[in-house]
Design a protein around this motif. Structure first.
Motif: not given
Length: 316
Positions: A199-201, A257-258, A185-195, A306-316
């Protein structure tokens, strides 16, 4: 067919673990405080909601825990339910400590009382180590918790250790370092950054506000970490394990990276806000997962960027 009970099955780790166990042929039960009212969105996202038997259980209520264990009759219990945010633990210290410590105590007591002896996995945390000043923490590193969340996780580590010794329970602590996925969820900083980067892009024009950017963490890929949980309960003897990548990555590098994924300069879109600083924080979190490699045969494949890229690619 083995039966597993996952407490807190609706969270990131619970959902990913449920998928793994179903793939291995387990019958999977999962708990939530209100199974009838919960959406189980993560289970739905993974396409496994109908295959998990979901029941209500309040970890702080011993009777509720005992009923859930008697109903599911598990061979393996993965206790993941509890307040899981370090930041929130400063705002809700009593609820955090109670949910983590009483929940684990009730699971251990219920297992001790039942005729069927289940193997138990407890979700420990690298936060228990505190700041090791850059030294890589392993299973022998002393704890120095620096948040209410970390204090509670350190407490249940020793609680489980005591029950394992006193009552010969097969119980393991998994001391997991940070691990992420698209289910965060977005309360975690990693998802906050990626999301925010996504949106900014897309032209949102917003500014991302973050706390300290100089902190460093060992970030891994959550789908790999649930495999380590399962491996712990397949061993001949119960042991505790540090689970991590062994590579440390600064939050600034995570942000870069994000935003770099979208060819954006993060400095134009991110500001550091002192209001988001925690009362105490760990400067550097570093891990030595050598024991997991040697005993479990487990090793992280993804880390850092690599974790950042996987989150951005929405890999499960």
């Amino acid at each position: 067919m083995k039966t597993a009970l996952i407490t807190g099955v609706s969270g990131q780790d619970g959902s990913l673990l449920a998928r793994l166990l179903l793939e291995k042929g387990y019958q999977v039960w999962g708990t939530s405080r209100d199974a009838q009212g919960a959406s189980f969105a993560n289970l739905q996202h993974l396409g496994i909601r109908e295959r998990v038997r979901c029941i209500s259980m309040v970890p702080e209520d011993f009777r509720s825990v005992l009923v859930a264990l008697r109903r599911s009759q598990p061979d393996e219990i993965y206790h993941l339910a509890a307040q899981s945010s370090v930041g929130l633990s400063f705002e809700q210290p009593a609820e955090t400590i109670q949910s983590i410590t009483m929940g684990m105590l009730n699971v251990l007591e219920a297992c001790r009382m039942l005729d069927k002896q289940a193997r138990i996995y407890q979700a420990g945390s690298s936060e228990s180590f505190g700041d090791t000043e850059g030294v890589a923490a392993d299973e022998t590193t002393p704890f120095h918790p620096r948040s209410p969340y970390a204090v509670a996780k350190a407490s249940v580590f020793w609680l489980l250790d005591n029950y394992r010794e006193a009552y010969q329970l097969f119980a393991c602590n998994g001391i997991l370092f940070n691990h992420e996925s698209v289910l965060r969820p977005e309360r975690y900083v990693t998802q906050k950054i990626v999301s925010a980067a996504r949106r900014i892009a897309a032209g949102s024009g917003e500014t991302l506000r973050l706390g300290r950017l100089d902190i460093a963490r060992d970030w891994g890929w959550a789908p790999e970490y649930v495999e380590a949980m399962w491996l712990m309960l397949q061993q001949d003897t119960p042991q505790d394990f540090v689970i991590a990548t062994g590579h440390t990555f600064t939050l600034e590098a995570f942000v870069a990276a994000a935003f770099g994924h979208f060819s954006l300069d993060w400095r134009q879109h991110v500001v550091q806000d002192e209001k988001l600083f925690r009362p105490t924080d760990i400067q550097v979190s570093r891990a030595n997962p050598a024991k997991a490699r040697a005993v479990l045969g487990w090793e992280a494949r993804l880390s850092g960027a690599e974790v950042v890229r996987s989150m951005l690619a929405k890999i499960d």
